[in-house]
Design an enzyme around this catalytic site. Structure first.
Site, short mmCIF file in Angstrom:
data_model
loop_
_atom_site.label_atom_id
_atom_site.label_comp_id
_atom_site.label_asym_id
_atom_site.label_seq_id
_atom_site.Cartn_x
_atom_site.Cartn_y
_atom_site.Cartn_z
N LYS A 124 0.85 -1.19 0.00
CA LYS A 124 0.00 0.00 0.00
C LYS A 124 0.88 1.24 0.00
O LYS A 124 1.83 1.34 0.80
CB LYS A 124 -0.88 -0.01 1.25
CG LYS A 124 -2.25 0.60 1.09
CD LYS A 124 -3.09 0.36 2.34
CE LYS A 124 -4.47 0.91 2.20
NZ LYS A 124 -5.25 0.76 3.44
O1 G3P Z 1 -7.79 1.62 5.66
C1 G3P Z 1 -8.16 2.49 4.65
C2 G3P Z 1 -9.46 3.19 4.94
O2 G3P Z 1 -10.51 2.27 4.83
C3 G3P Z 1 -9.50 3.84 6.31
O3 G3P Z 1 -10.65 4.58 6.37
O4 G3P Z 1 -11.47 6.81 7.12
O5 G3P Z 1 -12.12 4.73 8.38
O6 G3P Z 1 -9.77 5.59 8.54
P1 G3P Z 1 -11.01 5.48 7.67
#
Ligand code: G3P
Length: 215
Positions: free
Chosen positions: A83
């Protein structure tokens, strides 16, 4: 649509896997930190558990260091997806990883032109963060629609991985748009199952079944 689970908690992964809900896993530095485990040990453990793609994010920000770190992550297991943040150095690293047959997931994508550059660099997957756009009163799912349209126009193979999913509505919209993958917290996964009319209907069936004569 492929369901990836967005967590570094191996107990959660195991439980979701038992329901057939895990086509892959995405982690990020915040999730890895919450696990309390060293990155390489954790990713090796998850790759052992899950045959599908497992995203592990580089912490480096320079091209040269990303290459070194990404190659190390890719060497952990054949299903590791490296990633990489959507920066100039990140895209340059993706271009190099592509030439080395290392799978990549370009993360922190917030615009369609960013996604276009990621596809041109050869990204395996692109992660538009819909929830974080919604959080600042933008329409996160509009970005997914734009990316899918652009990728279809130019026949890019990069898979659209809807990330930062906050609700079943995000999942409905993502599936209607035709995104390839969604990565979601286990909490949202469990919400997809529930409907109050199902609960009520089952309750009524079981109540009525009480009057079925025993053999
Ligand atoms: O891991 C990537 C993404 O899905 C994280 O999203 O905004 O919940 O931290 P968030």
């Amino acid at each position: 649509m492929k369901f990836f689970i967005d967590t570094a908690d191996t107990d959660v992964i195991r439980e979701a896997q038992s329901k057939g809900w895990v086509d892959g896993v995405t982690t990020n530095p915040s999730l890895v930190a919450q696990s309390g485990k060293p990155m390489e040990k954790l990713i090796a453990e998850i790759c052992e558990m899950v045959p599908g793609p497992v995203s592990a994010e580089v912490l480096s920000t320079s091209y040269e260091d990303m290459l070194v770190e990404g190659r190390k992550l890719a060497a952990i297991a054949s299903n590791v997806v490296v990633k990489v943040p959507l920066t100039e150095d990140g895209l340059r690293a993706v271009h190099s990883f592509t030439e080395e047959d290392i799978q990549t997931n370009v993360t922190l994508c917030f615009s369609p032109m960013q996604a276009l550059l990621a596809a041109k660099a050869g990204a395996t997957m692109i992660s538009p963060f819909v929830g974080r756009l919604d959080d600042i009163s933008h329409q996160g799912m509009e970005l997914v629609e734009q990316i899918c349209q652009i990728y279809d126009n130019y026949l890019f193979d990069t898979e659209v991985l809807v990330a930062s999913v906050r609700s079943p509505m995000h999942m409905l919209q993502a599936t209607q748009i035709g995104a390839d993958i969604a990565t979601l917290p286990y909490k949202v996964l469990k919400q997809l199952v529930r409907h109050p009319l199902t609960d009520l209907g089952l309750e009524q069936f079981l109540k009525d079944a009480q009057s079925i004569p025993k053999a």
